[in-house]
Design a protein around this motif. Structure first.
Motif, short mmCIF file in Angstrom:
data_model
loop_
_atom_site.label_atom_id
_atom_site.label_comp_id
_atom_site.label_asym_id
_atom_site.label_seq_id
_atom_site.Cartn_x
_atom_site.Cartn_y
_atom_site.Cartn_z
N GLU A 45 0.83 -1.21 0.00
CA GLU A 45 0.00 0.00 0.00
C GLU A 45 0.87 1.26 0.00
N LYS A 46 2.04 1.19 0.63
CA LYS A 46 2.95 2.34 0.59
C LYS A 46 3.38 2.66 -0.83
N GLU A 47 3.47 1.63 -1.67
CA GLU A 47 3.86 1.85 -3.06
C GLU A 47 2.89 2.81 -3.76
N LYS A 48 1.61 2.77 -3.37
CA LYS A 48 0.62 3.64 -3.98
C LYS A 48 0.83 5.11 -3.63
N ILE A 49 1.58 5.34 -2.54
CA ILE A 49 1.78 6.70 -2.05
C ILE A 49 3.04 7.34 -2.66
N LYS A 50 3.90 6.52 -3.23
CA LYS A 50 5.18 7.03 -3.74
C LYS A 50 4.94 8.17 -4.73
N GLY A 51 5.72 9.23 -4.59
CA GLY A 51 5.58 10.38 -5.48
C GLY A 51 4.59 11.41 -5.01
#
Length: 257
Positions: free
Chosen positions: A179-185
């Motif tokens: 889920e953290k991957e969705k927040i990247k950027g």
């Protein structure tokens, strides 16, 4: 896109009833916190994320005249209890209001607001169009693209949302790497920071700071704040550069990606 913090307080709000601590007795307006909610304006739409017990006053205080949708993170009372007051928008706009929630949250709504969903409807009750959120499937409201982000509120899975370069997370204790991957950027991050002491279902101040540094957004704002955290002015002086305490009425202008 414009983000307005309608409320930045925890489930009891600040001040807390019958409390005479230095935060609850503060005369600083930034120490007065209604229950957590934001107003999102963009893509031709006006949207509220969470309609807690202070929803009516939040709409009046910010002068909101039109509302297109309510998006719900989870079914706890401090996030849904004001749903009855969408009736004013039903009457003004002469139509049902779109409400976005997972199936589990919809079950909670049907339990808490059973009269809204009864077969024989009493005159004047709220009118809603329910839309089901799948945690793995982004959805659009007008020109705004919502990406659900699942977090754990102790053991309860709840949703935050990424909208373009803006990510909104509340009631977080843990979040998976996927889920953290969705927040990247993300350029602007909002996340809860309840208090300094350990809490079973919310990030502490230190945990929230560590999470903000991990995500690396240009600007991070803390919300869902308890009176136990301390005075707004005092805590703000402790925070690293680019990390801030949100406060009721704060507005952010978010640029597109």
């Amino acid at each position: 896109m414009r983000i307005t913090f309608l409320g930045t307080g925890t489930s009891q709000g600040v001040p807390v009833i019958a409390c005479d601590c230095e935060v609850c007795t503060s005369v600083d307006p930034q120490d007065k916190r209604l229950r957590t909610s934001i107003l999102v304006e963009g893509g031709g739409k006006v949207i509220v994320i969470d309609s807690g017990p202070d929803f009516r006053y939040q709409m009046l205080r910010m002068g909101v005249k039109h509302l297109d949708a309510v998006v719900l993170t989870h079914e706890h009372k401090d996030h849904i209890a004001g749903l009855d007051d969408i009736r004013a928008f039903n009457y003004r706009q002469q139509q049902a209001l779109d409400v976005y929630a997972t199936e589990r949250v919809q079950t909670g709504l049907k339990r808490e607001f059973h009269y809204i969903f009864a077969e024989e409807k009493y005159p004047g009750i709220p009118r809603v169009n329910l839309h089901t959120i799948d945690k793995n499937t982004p959805f659009d409201i007008g020109g705004l693209h919502f990406v659900p982000i699942e977090v754990l509120h102790y053991r309860l899975p709840i949703l935050g949302f990424r909208i373009g370069s803006f990510t909104y997370l509340t009631d977080v204790k843990t979040i998976s790497d996927a889920e953290k991957e969705k927040i990247k950027g993300t350029q602007t991050l909002v996340v809860n920071a309840l208090q300094r002491e350990h809490h079973i279902s919310h990030l502490t101040l230190d945990e929230a700071i560590a999470f903000a540094k991990e995500i690396g957004a240009e600007q991070t704002y803390f919300t869902h704040i308890s009176h136990r955290l301390g005075r707004h002015a005092h805590v703000s002086r402790e925070l690293p550069e680019g990390i801030h305490l949100a406060y009721d009425g704060l507005q952010l202008e978010i640029e597109g990606e």
